[in-house]
Design a protein around this motif. Sequence first.
Motif, PDB file in Angstrom:
ATOM      1  N   LYS A 244       1.159  -1.222  -0.367  1.00  0.00           N
ATOM      2  CA  LYS A 244       0.152  -0.052   0.058  1.00  0.00           C
ATOM      3  C   LYS A 244       0.820   1.452  -0.305  1.00  0.00           C
ATOM      4  O   LYS A 244       1.773   1.349   0.422  1.00  0.00           O
ATOM      5  CB  LYS A 244      -1.033  -0.360   1.475  1.00  0.00           C
ATOM      6  N   LEU A 247       1.146   7.060  -5.703  1.00  0.00           N
ATOM      7  CA  LEU A 247       1.518   6.098  -6.777  1.00  0.00           C
ATOM      8  C   LEU A 247       1.124   7.018  -8.032  1.00  0.00           C
ATOM      9  O   LEU A 247       0.310   7.347  -7.715  1.00  0.00           O
ATOM     10  CB  LEU A 247       0.965   5.000  -7.543  1.00  0.00           C
ATOM     11  N   ALA A 252      -2.922   3.767  -4.313  1.00  0.00           N
ATOM     12  CA  ALA A 252      -2.390   2.630  -4.223  1.00  0.00           C
ATOM     13  C   ALA A 252      -2.670   1.481  -4.148  1.00  0.00           C
ATOM     14  O   ALA A 252      -2.283   1.630  -2.292  1.00  0.00           O
ATOM     15  CB  ALA A 252      -1.492   2.168  -5.304  1.00  0.00           C
ATOM     16  N   SER A 253      -2.771  -0.008  -3.944  1.00  0.00           N
ATOM     17  CA  SER A 253      -2.853  -0.929  -2.984  1.00  0.00           C
ATOM     18  C   SER A 253      -2.905  -2.377  -4.649  1.00  0.00           C
ATOM     19  O   SER A 253      -3.670  -2.119  -5.459  1.00  0.00           O
ATOM     20  CB  SER A 253      -3.873  -1.067  -2.172  1.00  0.00           C
ATOM     21  N   ALA A 282      -6.012  -4.707  -7.651  1.00  0.00           N
ATOM     22  CA  ALA A 282      -5.158  -3.790  -6.977  1.00  0.00           C
ATOM     23  C   ALA A 282      -5.883  -3.176  -7.222  1.00  0.00           C
ATOM     24  O   ALA A 282      -7.280  -2.832  -8.284  1.00  0.00           O
ATOM     25  CB  ALA A 282      -4.147  -3.825  -8.799  1.00  0.00           C
ATOM     26  N   LEU A 284      -6.795   1.021  -7.115  1.00  0.00           N
ATOM     27  CA  LEU A 284      -6.185   2.848  -7.210  1.00  0.00           C
ATOM     28  C   LEU A 284      -7.414   3.911  -6.838  1.00  0.00           C
ATOM     29  O   LEU A 284      -8.567   4.037  -7.406  1.00  0.00           O
ATOM     30  CB  LEU A 284      -5.877   3.179  -8.631  1.00  0.00           C
ATOM     31  N   SER A 294     -10.732  -0.624  -8.961  1.00  0.00           N
ATOM     32  CA  SER A 294      -9.999  -2.048  -8.754  1.00  0.00           C
ATOM     33  C   SER A 294     -10.336  -3.155  -9.958  1.00  0.00           C
ATOM     34  O   SER A 294     -11.165  -3.018  -9.923  1.00  0.00           O
ATOM     35  CB  SER A 294     -10.597  -2.360  -7.055  1.00  0.00           C
TER      36      SER A 294
END
Length: 420
Positions: A244, A247, A252-253, A282, A284, A294
Amino acid sequence: MNKSKLLKGAGLVALTAMLPLSQAAADTGNWGISGWINQGMTYVDDGVGSDIISYADNGNTLGSRVILNGSTDLPNSGLTAGFTLAIEPLQGALGIGTAGTGTLGLDDGQNPDTLNVLEHNVHIAGSFGKITLGQQSMPTDNIAVLEDPSLTLWASISPIFRGNGTLINSGTTVATMGGAADTSFGDFANCYTFGGLRGNLGIGIDCNGAVLDGIRYDLPAFGPVTVAVGYANDDIYDIAAKWKGDLGGLKASVALGYAINQSNQADGANSWDEAENFQMQAGLMDPGTGIFGSIAYQHESVDLNAANTSVLQDDTDAYWLKVGIKKAFNSLGDTSFAFQYGSYNDQYGTVQAAAGVGGSELERIGFEVNQYFGSRLIVYGVWENLEANVDAVAAGCATCANLNAGDDYNHFTTGLTFFF
């Protein structure tokens, strides 16, 4: 007064006083109770019948729960120890699934609600990381579920909980396939890693997503990266990594997970020695505009054993996407609007072995609205559609047309989640 009862009562008090409770009472460790209550009301239409149902919404992952936890410093060691006990109110059996009759409602009181122990575990933590023993969420549980920076989770997530038990209508009769008396939408979303003898779940993604008895080791964090490994009964090993951070100004993750189940599994004529599962998600989110997205993906494969007598599909793929916007459009709190799309492929499970069936797809689309009232309450509404199809190969499939002509599943759910 009955002297015998009085003496017995005095004896119990004395025995209780002898227990080592004073030390625990004097300990100033951290203890707490938290959780949420998630209740929904759903309008269901399976193409023939319709009904309105009230129930604890969105499955075990986000269903109502009460969590008791605590931790304390261990003297002269630099270590801490703690526990988690999670209690889950379970809904009485839903009667959704009597296709062709319109009886889609609840159990009419025949199966009352119950309390279930979801988690009970203890842990020790220190500079080496954290070791947890007991019934718990293993590393790959929810890997393709929680990495949504918008946290709009209670309205929709990648696994399918709403409608997976509903039977598919073809005209005014239940659609059948390969001799099966009933075919449900969940039959198109079966799992191998947590399947076979354990039950196929019928959720499509998060196929090691069950609370299990085992041991888990969370390594010390590597900056923004966390890694955990685990072993659970019976012969299930998994590893997961999460990141995490920021970005380019975006939240983000990313989460990746791999699980392998090496216990022999069987489901009807199908049997396998090993199942492997890879998952990722993923996400954002732009903090300024509130735009978020996601994507989740899962691939499963199985190694059929010599006892297998079918032509079970040995590879499956599932995808799920959600995009939307979340920001304070009004003075009440954040509001979010989002669209979702999912495709669950070749997960027809045991009945996939029917002669002439070359593959399958369960397609899912939906739209949702969430209104936040501070941090304590979410009110949400979501519409979803499920459509199931199979592919016939050259040999032909006598029942494919029957199933492909089946009605879609539609639901609209409005729900409230209260956090405490």
